[in-house]
Write a protein that holds these residues in place. Structure first.
Motif, PDB file in Angstrom:
ATOM      1  N   TYR B 172       6.391   0.594   6.162  1.00 49.20           N
ATOM      2  CA  TYR B 172       5.794   0.166   7.289  1.00 49.20           C
ATOM      3  C   TYR B 172       4.595   0.958   7.701  1.00 49.20           C
ATOM      4  O   TYR B 172       4.029   0.689   8.884  1.00 49.20           O
ATOM      5  N   PHE B 213      -1.417  -4.372   1.792  1.00 46.15           N
ATOM      6  CA  PHE B 213      -1.679  -3.561   2.876  1.00 46.15           C
ATOM      7  C   PHE B 213      -3.022  -3.345   3.513  1.00 46.15           C
ATOM      8  O   PHE B 213      -3.195  -2.996   4.666  1.00 46.15           O
ATOM      9  N   GLY B 251      -0.065  -6.497   6.164  1.00 45.27           N
ATOM     10  CA  GLY B 251       0.788  -7.296   5.665  1.00 45.27           C
ATOM     11  C   GLY B 251       1.953  -7.403   6.437  1.00 45.27           C
ATOM     12  O   GLY B 251       2.856  -8.195   6.044  1.00 45.27           O
ATOM     13  N   GLY B 252       1.954  -6.984   7.656  1.00 55.24           N
ATOM     14  CA  GLY B 252       3.212  -7.178   8.593  1.00 55.24           C
ATOM     15  C   GLY B 252       3.130  -8.626   9.125  1.00 55.24           C
ATOM     16  O   GLY B 252       2.516  -9.412   8.616  1.00 55.24           O
ATOM     17  N   TRP B 253       3.995  -8.899  10.235  1.00 52.17           N
ATOM     18  CA  TRP B 253       4.185 -10.207  10.646  1.00 52.17           C
ATOM     19  C   TRP B 253       2.815 -10.785  11.490  1.00 52.17           C
ATOM     20  O   TRP B 253       2.261 -10.047  12.189  1.00 52.17           O
TER      21      TRP B 253
END
Lengths: 253, 253
Positions: B172, B213, B251-253
């Motif tokens: 993360y 990312f 690339g997270g939510w």
């Protein structure tokens, strides 16, 4: 506010019972059907609110202390609390010093010492628990995240750090086992993530990503009834869910 | 081991200078070209080793304390230390009690108190720093992760928790800005991740994920020379890298 005599008495008790310089504050988030709240206390004779907090007994493990404190102050028991940060700014002590500086000297006011506070957080279904205020509080209640009152001390910072941690956690840990019914549709689970993140997510990306985590089982039969195409039902695979909690997602590196 | 007189003198100094019950331990990981190490101290007259640690001054912010302690004990300065966990088992105090229980009573031995230790970690290029032992230690040196000595107190647990945190962080947060040269190939970056995770990664999956990312810039010209097909060179986009550090990946939510 306490009387001078009360404060001195509480200080003496605290000095015998608790470790100096360490406190604990709990940020308990509540979720139910697209609503998200946080559990707060309104102390007697104060305009501002507090997170439920307290102190660590001299020989008590800190996880036990966090659970005891939450139970004593809010009535909530057997909640899975996770440590997330320690708040160590030397100025966070000023509140208790300022409040009583004209009535009780700092040497006799145990609460005016410098305290480092260990933050714990949890996420529960707010329909499943009944908060009860303790003797120092007028109210113990769930407050909406978009209707937060002003908080005392540095509790605004502690609350925000907990919320950031929870949101970050969505990227590397499963969530929702204690919040969803046994079977649920993909849009129902998406709603949980959208509520925590406070933003809309793309339906397809959500589905692809969450399925990639490998923690869901799809029932063979879609949900019955309704005019539209029946949605598939999912449940958490508890073994894979637990593995992902301790070892990270299959979708990780 | 200290003499009785030394211990009593150090205890008196410590009581005046530091907060009771709080300590800090630092886990500094070192990386260079596929090797990973951790910085340890070997105390005088001890078989076992220690993480560099110390105490918090009465009015000192904890981040400053962590940096001061690391500098005093190892010579390392201006290292980006991140808080990762607080270790609060009541039994972790036993070591200092047991060591001196026959020579100095616990009331006079400040170090025999219960201490909660705040863990900080960092990842640095071990070619870029020169460790120096302090006055209490024979050695301050980098040890290979696959050739670790036995550690005193609960430092094995603190070390392992830091390593788990670092590995989780790969999911993360960006990593490597201070470890890679200005330009590097995809296999060179993959080696960093493989070294931290201690496992081989699939080349294509790694490339797809890391590019997803959105923190890398590809140079227009591939690296020159060599018999094989010239590899592309990448560098970190510092602005996007910093954003991802504070706000999570694209690339997270």
């Amino acid at each position: 506010m306490l009387t001078k005599e009360q404060l001195i008495e509480y200080s003496e008790d605290a000095r015998k019972t608790y470790l100096d310089h360490i406190s604990i504050d709990c940020v308990v988030f509540g979720f139910h059907e697209g609503q998200m709240k946080v559990l707060l206390l309104k102390p007697d004779d104060e305009e501002k609110w507090l997170l439920p907090g307290g102190f660590v007994q001299k020989l008590e493990p800190i996880e036990m202390a966090a659970n005891r404190i939450l139970k004593e102050r809010t009535g909530l028991d057997k909640i899975f609390l996770q440590q997330f940060h320690i708040f160590g700014d030397p100025d966070r002590a000023k509140f208790h010093h300022d409040l009583y500086k004209d009535t009780v000297p700092d040497e006799e006011n145990w609460f005016a010492k410098r305290f480092l506070s260990i933050g714990y957080y949890a996420l529960v279904d707010f329909f499943g628990v009944v908060p009860q205020a303790d003797q120092f509080s007028e109210l113990c209640t769930w407050r909406d995240l978009d209707d937060m009152p002003e908080l005392l001390l540095d509790h605004e910072l502690i609350f925000k750090t907990a919320l950031d941690t929870l949101r970050l956690q969505l990227n590397y840990q499963p969530i929702g086992y204690n919040l969803m019914p046994g079977e649920f549709t993909m849009p129902e689970l998406q709603k949980l993530y959208e509520t925590i993140l406070d933003k809309k997510l793309d339906r397809r990306n959500f589905q692809r990503r969450i399925l990639g985590f490998g923690i869901l089982t799809r029932a063979e039969q879609p949900r019955k009834g309704g005019a539209h195409k029946a949605p598939y039902l999912y449940s958490f695979d508890l073994e894979k869910y637990q593995n992902a909690l301790t070892e990270g997602f299959k979708g990780g590196w």
